[in-house]
Design a protein around this motif. Structure first.
Motif, PDB file in Angstrom:
ATOM      1  N   UNK A   1      42.961  40.656  44.704  1.00  0.00           N
ATOM      2  CA  UNK A   1      44.331  40.679  44.166  1.00  0.00           C
ATOM      3  C   UNK A   1      45.246  41.185  45.269  1.00  0.00           C
ATOM      4  N   UNK A   2      46.533  41.264  44.977  1.00  0.00           N
ATOM      5  CA  UNK A   2      47.495  41.699  45.991  1.00  0.00           C
ATOM      6  C   UNK A   2      47.330  43.169  46.340  1.00  0.00           C
ATOM      7  N   UNK A   3      46.817  43.956  45.406  1.00  0.00           N
ATOM      8  CA  UNK A   3      46.502  45.358  45.683  1.00  0.00           C
ATOM      9  C   UNK A   3      45.110  45.666  45.132  1.00  0.00           C
ATOM     10  N   UNK A   4      44.481  46.692  45.679  1.00  0.00           N
ATOM     11  CA  UNK A   4      43.154  47.081  45.204  1.00  0.00           C
ATOM     12  C   UNK A   4      43.206  47.553  43.758  1.00  0.00           C
ATOM     13  N   UNK A   5      44.302  48.230  43.392  1.00  0.00           N
ATOM     14  CA  UNK A   5      44.451  48.718  42.024  1.00  0.00           C
ATOM     15  C   UNK A   5      44.505  47.545  41.043  1.00  0.00           C
ATOM     16  N   UNK A   6      45.238  46.493  41.433  1.00  0.00           N
ATOM     17  CA  UNK A   6      45.305  45.306  40.575  1.00  0.00           C
ATOM     18  C   UNK A   6      43.939  44.658  40.435  1.00  0.00           C
ATOM     19  N   UNK A   7      43.210  44.560  41.519  1.00  0.00           N
ATOM     20  CA  UNK A   7      41.892  43.918  41.478  1.00  0.00           C
ATOM     21  C   UNK A   7      40.951  44.664  40.535  1.00  0.00           C
TER      22      UNK A   7
ATOM     23  N   UNK B   1      43.624  32.994  35.098  1.00  0.00           N
ATOM     24  CA  UNK B   1      44.711  32.966  36.077  1.00  0.00           C
ATOM     25  C   UNK B   1      44.487  33.975  37.205  1.00  0.00           C
ATOM     26  N   UNK B   2      43.865  35.113  36.875  1.00  0.00           N
ATOM     27  CA  UNK B   2      43.569  36.111  37.907  1.00  0.00           C
ATOM     28  C   UNK B   2      42.469  35.615  38.844  1.00  0.00           C
ATOM     29  N   UNK B   3      41.480  34.921  38.291  1.00  0.00           N
ATOM     30  CA  UNK B   3      40.401  34.389  39.125  1.00  0.00           C
ATOM     31  C   UNK B   3      40.933  33.302  40.052  1.00  0.00           C
ATOM     32  N   UNK B   4      41.836  32.463  39.538  1.00  0.00           N
ATOM     33  CA  UNK B   4      42.428  31.441  40.407  1.00  0.00           C
ATOM     34  C   UNK B   4      43.195  32.085  41.555  1.00  0.00           C
ATOM     35  N   UNK B   5      43.951  33.140  41.242  1.00  0.00           N
ATOM     36  CA  UNK B   5      44.695  33.843  42.285  1.00  0.00           C
ATOM     37  C   UNK B   5      43.737  34.479  43.292  1.00  0.00           C
ATOM     38  N   UNK B   6      42.608  34.987  42.831  1.00  0.00           N
ATOM     39  CA  UNK B   6      41.624  35.582  43.726  1.00  0.00           C
ATOM     40  C   UNK B   6      41.118  34.552  44.730  1.00  0.00           C
TER      41      UNK B   6
END
Length: 292
Positions: A147-153, A236-241
């Motif tokens: 993700x854009x940040x580790x916290x988000x991931x 959607x998060x996996x696609x962004x990853x």
């Protein structure tokens, strides 16, 4: 090292003894015989795929003048690989047949510690059977979510991590002490790791690059990184990853941005000279304009 280029558009035939005892019991296979059966199967599958005629007899199958009616689509055949975790059995068979090695447990501390040993076994087995040991054919498998940040991931991974915990508990018959809530499970997954699945890379592209470079250093070098697809986030998060992986991680290792980075470094190193020249040019233009 290639991260997604080597297997693009290709079919890979992967084989392994089977890690789940439950699968073996359902199929009536003695788990103690799985590795020997894999070896016997490879002894006939590999030559068949190479277009040879095979006659073989074991205590569980028999072939007489067996041959394939259809050859592999690609002239160089199907890409073959043998799965390996901690034990060297996969390395022995991969080296025996001169096919690729696929290290499934590269994200697990025990599996990572065994990488060098398993590669040495692979090299030895290749040499014994007259095959070259090519690190480009070595694949390492790791779980990863970016993700854009580790916290988000880490936050996004909480979405499906408990499903994975329940799966692990179901197979092992044990309750995991860190499996009570998603945040605790994610913390365990990124520190001590999960049984079988190892330590996950949940962070930014920079975190992924650092981890892959560490794997390359500890293993001595490998050809391809494979991402273990797990319930690490909403669709959607996996696609962004995967987008982040393709946009930042892959170019780092393929060198696609190397010239651009060198150009930026050169511009930065000479910025004082360039700025001074521009300032002088503006002053000259103003002076000349005023004189006219």
């Amino acid at each position: 090292m290639q991260l997604d280029q080597q297997t693009r558009g290709r079919v890979m035939f992967g084989t392994g003894p089977g890690q789940l005892a439950s699968d073996a019991f359902m199929m009536g296979i003695d788990p103690l015989k799985q590795r020997a059966m894999m070896a016997e199967a490879l002894d006939v599958i590999v030559p068949l795929l190479r277009g040879e005629t095979v006659t073989a007899r074991t205590d569980w199958f028999e072939l007489t003048d067996a041959r394939l009616q259809l050859a592999p689509y690609r002239p160089d055949g199907i890409d073959l690989a043998v799965a390996s975790t901690v034990s060297p059995s996969g390395s022995v068979q991969a080296g025996k047949h001169g096919i690729g090695l696929l290290s499934l447990a590269a994200g697990d501390p025990a599996g990572e510690a065994a990488l060098t040993r398993n590669w040495q076994v692979y090299e030895s087995s290749c040499a014994e059977h007259g095959h070259p040991a090519d690190r480009d054919s070595w694949r390492l498998v790791v779980p990863m979510h970016l993700a854009d940040t580790a916290e988000e991931a880490r936050g996004q991974a909480e979405y499906g991590v408990l499903h994975l915990v329940r799966y692990i508990e179901g197979l092992s018959g044990r309750t995991m002490p860190w499996g009570g809530d998603a945040a605790s499970a994610v913390k365990q997954w990124t520190t001590g790791g999960f049984p079988t699945f190892g330590v996950a890379i949940l962070g930014t592209p920079a975190d992924a690059i650092a981890r892959i470079e560490a794997l390359a250093a500890s293993s001595g070098g490998f050809g391809t990184l494979l991402l273990l697809d797990l319930p690490t986030g909403r669709p959607e998060d996996k696609r962004r990853s995967y987008e982040l992986f393709a946009e930042y991680v892959v170019p780092h290792f393929t060198g696609a941005n190397r010239r651009r980075a060198a150009s930026m470094d050169w511009a930065h190193a000479n910025s004082a000279r360039f700025t001074g020249a521009v300032r002088q040019a503006v002053e000259n233009a103003l002076t000349e304009g005023g004189a006219r």
